[in-house]
Design an enzyme around this catalytic site. Structure first.
Site, PDB file in Angstrom:
ATOM      1  N   ILE A  66      -2.637   6.182  -4.969  1.00 55.44           N
ATOM      2  CA  ILE A  66      -2.872   5.090  -5.915  1.00 55.44           C
ATOM      3  C   ILE A  66      -2.323   3.801  -5.328  1.00 55.44           C
ATOM      4  CG2 ILE A  66      -2.341   4.225  -8.238  1.00 55.44           C
ATOM      5  CD1 ILE A  66      -2.621   7.191  -9.152  1.00 55.44           C
ATOM      6  N   ALA A 111       2.085   1.221  -3.472  1.00 56.91           N
ATOM      7  CA  ALA A 111       1.186   2.382  -3.590  1.00 56.91           C
ATOM      8  C   ALA A 111       2.039   3.637  -3.697  1.00 56.91           C
ATOM      9  CB  ALA A 111       0.290   2.477  -2.360  1.00 56.91           C
ATOM     10  N   LYS A 112       1.426   4.736  -3.994  1.00 53.09           N
ATOM     11  CA  LYS A 112       2.105   6.029  -3.932  1.00 53.09           C
ATOM     12  C   LYS A 112       1.068   7.107  -3.760  1.00 53.09           C
ATOM     13  CE  LYS A 112       6.414   7.466  -4.459  1.00 53.09           C
ATOM     14  NZ  LYS A 112       7.589   6.634  -4.127  1.00 53.09           N
ATOM     15  N   GLY A 113       1.482   8.206  -3.139  1.00 55.74           N
ATOM     16  CA  GLY A 113       0.585   9.346  -2.990  1.00 55.74           C
ATOM     17  C   GLY A 113       1.311  10.619  -3.361  1.00 55.74           C
TER      18      GLY A 113
END
Ligand code: GLU
Length: 428
Positions: A66, A111-113
């Protein structure tokens, strides 16, 4: 069940972004348009990733990336491997990364995953195949000038090395700046593995100076003994703090005259066991409610919540995990006058050295550990001072979180405004 807890006993996290933004909009007077810009991520991508297991079967793992906001630079944030990963959680974490990069003033968005997986169930070969498969799925959207992943919960330098290698195989060229948190032997930065903890220790020192407490008279309890908690315990011990309790997922140990941190660390490397020293065994819940000067949640989200907030006895909280205090508990602690130094400031050391790593990679430079750590300490102090200044400007009416959020939100919105990509902006 407490009203602020969701089905698995945790708050649904988009709600967290919502609640935090509403709160900050009250104190910092954000317009509806500002809120509109910040409320939703710019881009959500997800993929169910098939991975060949050692026994020849194929397992499918849900995964996410995201990219929340890129107004200040390429989006930046870790990838976590955890069974509880879900889209809402990754949303919140990506939102926090956006604010975190702004708080320490590095030119990145957030962001992050994540992958929904219990890495303890996987062999090293399966973890490698999953890590490479993740990069194949998201390759088109990541890169040194678009979105730059890094380690997070249960991911490490080896996993970053596999991811970087996979990215370069697809690209057909060298691109070390596409991923940070790599091993120093493979274009990683010196000091990156302990950077989150060193940054946190520096913030605790700055906080102690501001409120007038002496490290040698300060009892600290740390929840979590992963990369962040274990390095932090060592830094705080070296700085004279009295680390009286630590824990991992299996529980913890405490000793009110101080734990032998270095002895524990030596044993932990081989045994992965905290219970080898002469100390009282405690549960994680007991650790969180200990009567200490500073409580440091350094594990995962939602640890201080509606069901334990009234039992918290610590005089101050420094958040080294991301999102360890639910908004309801945060509001309660603020009413009780318990200062909470927020995650987006306290744990920003990791992404700060990720930025240094990216600078080194994109300019083909290699800095010494000493240089990295000096620059990190300076950056953390600057961030602390600017937030402390905001608090002072409001006669300390704002909490640390409100001051940090308002600084971060201002920086993001200013970048958005200069880009004129907001409704009503001039587009010539
Ligand atoms: N996962 C870390 C964090 O939550 C570091 C992110 C990064 O280095 O990009 O801040």
């Amino acid at each position: 069940m407490d009203s602020d807890l969701g089905p698995q006993g945790v708050e649904t996290v988009c709600e967290v972004c919502e609640v935090e933004l509403d709160r900050i909009s009250e104190v910092a007077q954000l317009t509806d348009q500002d809120l509109e810009l910040l409320r939703q991520p710019r881009r959500r991508i997800n993929a169910n990733i098939p991975v060949r297991m050692d026994d020849g079967s194929v397992d499918v793992f849900p995964s996410f990336r995201i990219q929340y906001n890129s107004a200040r630079g390429p989006t930046k944030g870790g990838i976590r491997f955890h069974p509880g990963v879900n889209e809402d959680e990754v949303d919140e974490l990506a939102f926090l990364m956006t604010l975190k990069c702004a708080v320490v003033d590095i030119p990145f968005g957030g962001a992050k995953g994540g992958v929904q997986v219990d890495p303890d169930d996987l062999s090293p070969g399966e973890i490698e195949r999953l890590s490479r498969a993740y990069v194949r799925e998201y390759h088109d959207t990541i890169g040194p000038h678009s979105d730059i992943p890094a380690p997070d919960v249960n991911t490490n330098a080896q996993i970053m090395a596999w991811m970087r290698d996979e990215y370069e195989r697809i690209e057909g060229r060298h691109a070390p700046g596409a991923i940070t948190g790599k091993p120093p032997e493979l274009d990683g930065s010196e000091g990156r593995d302990s950077a989150t903890s060193l940054g946190g220790a520096e913030i605790l020192d700055a906080f102690a100076e501001r409120v007038g407490i002496d490290s040698t008279e300060t009892d600290v309890a740390i929840q979590g003994f992963g990369n962040v908690g274990s390095h932090l315990a060592a830094f705080l011990d070296e700085r004279g703090y009295n680390v009286v309790a630590i824990s991992n997922a299996a529980g913890g140990v405490s000793n009110e005259s101080g734990l032998p941190i270095h002895e524990i660390l030596d044993g932990y490397e081989t045994e992965h066991d905290l219970f080898t020293v002469d100390a009282e065994e405690i549960s994680n819940e007991q650790l969180l409610t200990m009567d200490v000067d500073v409580l440091i949640p350094a594990a995962i989200e939602d640890q201080i919540n509606g069901s334990n907030m009234t039992e918290i006895q610590a005089d101050a909280i420094v958040e080294m995990a991301n999102g360890p205090t639910t908004p309801k508990a945060d509001a309660y602690l603020s009413e009780q006058g318990v200062p909470v130094v927020p995650d987006i400031l306290a744990n920003a050391g990791g992404v700060t050295v990720s930025y240094f790593e990216w600078v080194q990679n994109t300019s083909n430079e290699y800095w010494s550990k000493d240089r990295v750590q000096k620059k990190l300490r300076k950056q953390m102090r600057m961030a602390f001072e600017s937030i402390a200044e905001r608090k002072t400007e409001t006669q300390n009416e704002w909490t640390w979180r409100e001051a940090a959020y308002s600084r971060a939100v201002d920086a993001v919105l200013t970048a958005e405004t200069f880009r004129s990509n907001i409704p009503g902006g001039t587009d010539q």
